[in-house]
Scaffold this active site. Sequence first.
Site, PDB file in Angstrom:
ATOM      1  N   GLU A 100       0.858  -1.187   0.000  1.00 11.35           N
ATOM      2  CA  GLU A 100       0.000   0.000   0.000  1.00 11.35           C
ATOM      3  C   GLU A 100       0.895   1.239   0.000  1.00 11.35           C
ATOM      4  OE1 GLU A 100      -3.284   0.536   0.026  1.00 11.35           O
ATOM      5  OE2 GLU A 100      -4.144  -1.457   0.424  1.00 11.35           O
ATOM      6  N   HIS A 171      -3.701  -3.251  -8.328  1.00  9.87           N
ATOM      7  CA  HIS A 171      -5.019  -3.698  -7.871  1.00  9.87           C
ATOM      8  C   HIS A 171      -6.045  -3.491  -8.990  1.00  9.87           C
ATOM      9  CE1 HIS A 171      -7.845  -3.833  -4.108  1.00  9.87           C
ATOM     10  NE2 HIS A 171      -7.856  -4.944  -4.794  1.00  9.87           N
ATOM     11  N   ASP A 181      -6.682   1.600  -8.131  1.00  8.27           N
ATOM     12  CA  ASP A 181      -5.326   1.808  -7.605  1.00  8.27           C
ATOM     13  C   ASP A 181      -4.322   0.840  -8.236  1.00  8.27           C
ATOM     14  OD1 ASP A 181      -6.887  -0.106  -6.109  1.00  8.27           O
ATOM     15  OD2 ASP A 181      -5.341  -0.163  -4.575  1.00  8.27           O
TER      16      ASP A 181
HETATM   17 ZN    ZN Z   1      -6.060  -1.650  -3.480  1.00  5.07          ZN
END
Ligand code: ZN
Length: 270
Positions: A100, A171, A181
């Site tokens: 992330e 993603h 994303d």
């Molecule tokens: Zn994601």
Amino acid sequence: MDIKNHLLIGENVKQMKAPSMGGEFKPGAMDTVVIHYTGSPFKSTINTFQNPTVKVSAHLLIGRDGQIIQFVPFNTVAWHAGESSYQGRTGFNQYSIGIEVENSGPLTKSGNIFRTWYGSSMDASDVIEATHRNERSPRYWQTYTEEQIQLVKEICELFVDTYDIKFILGHEEIAPGRKTDPGPAFPLDKLRSLIINYHLDNDDAPPLALKPGKVAANKLNVRLLPDTNAALAGLPLIMGQDVAILEERDGWYKIMTPFEGWILGKYVQV
Ligand SMILES: [Zn+2]
């Protein structure tokens, strides 16, 4: 940085506990890195990952200033991918490490002010206008910091060195329609090409792809078969886009970037 006992070691790396995670990966199953943006600030992302009722986690969180937090060991399933599929496989939590990267994603503009979905204003120098690979018209997106991009690259290289990584995916590529994303502000195709080159320079590493190429046409169709009459595999590629070439047949290239399909070789600079 280094990886020891499935933990990232380094100056700016901290370990934190996440209550939401699965068991160990099945032997040989983990072969993918999935890149995300957080869509929220660093601290609220940490709070989310530490909240047992939310049931999400990722292996790593990379802040805009280069701070890194590891929540889940790399041999253990984290809950970052959700409903996902790519090249015939589904449920990518079982196959992937999730990174992330702190970034707010798409922004709205009113007057000269850019705002995140949670209402924070954003300096115009941190904004780009770009078309997402899964969309048809441009939007505004928060840029990533140089430091974040460099760290993701270094960490992916470490993963390729340590584990049998075959794919670096966004993603948005394993959950298109549902997820956007890391978005067009993140140089995903470039990173993939760089890591593939790096990988090919290591004699003991299995090849990930034949070679990287660049689209040399304004719009280049991707087809399901190496035939100009075959159905399209997705949206056309654009000039300058990076592709990873897996196979060559009768003047056509099979590519895996950004999705699998065939493109005419004469429109690709290799
Ligand atoms: Zn994601």
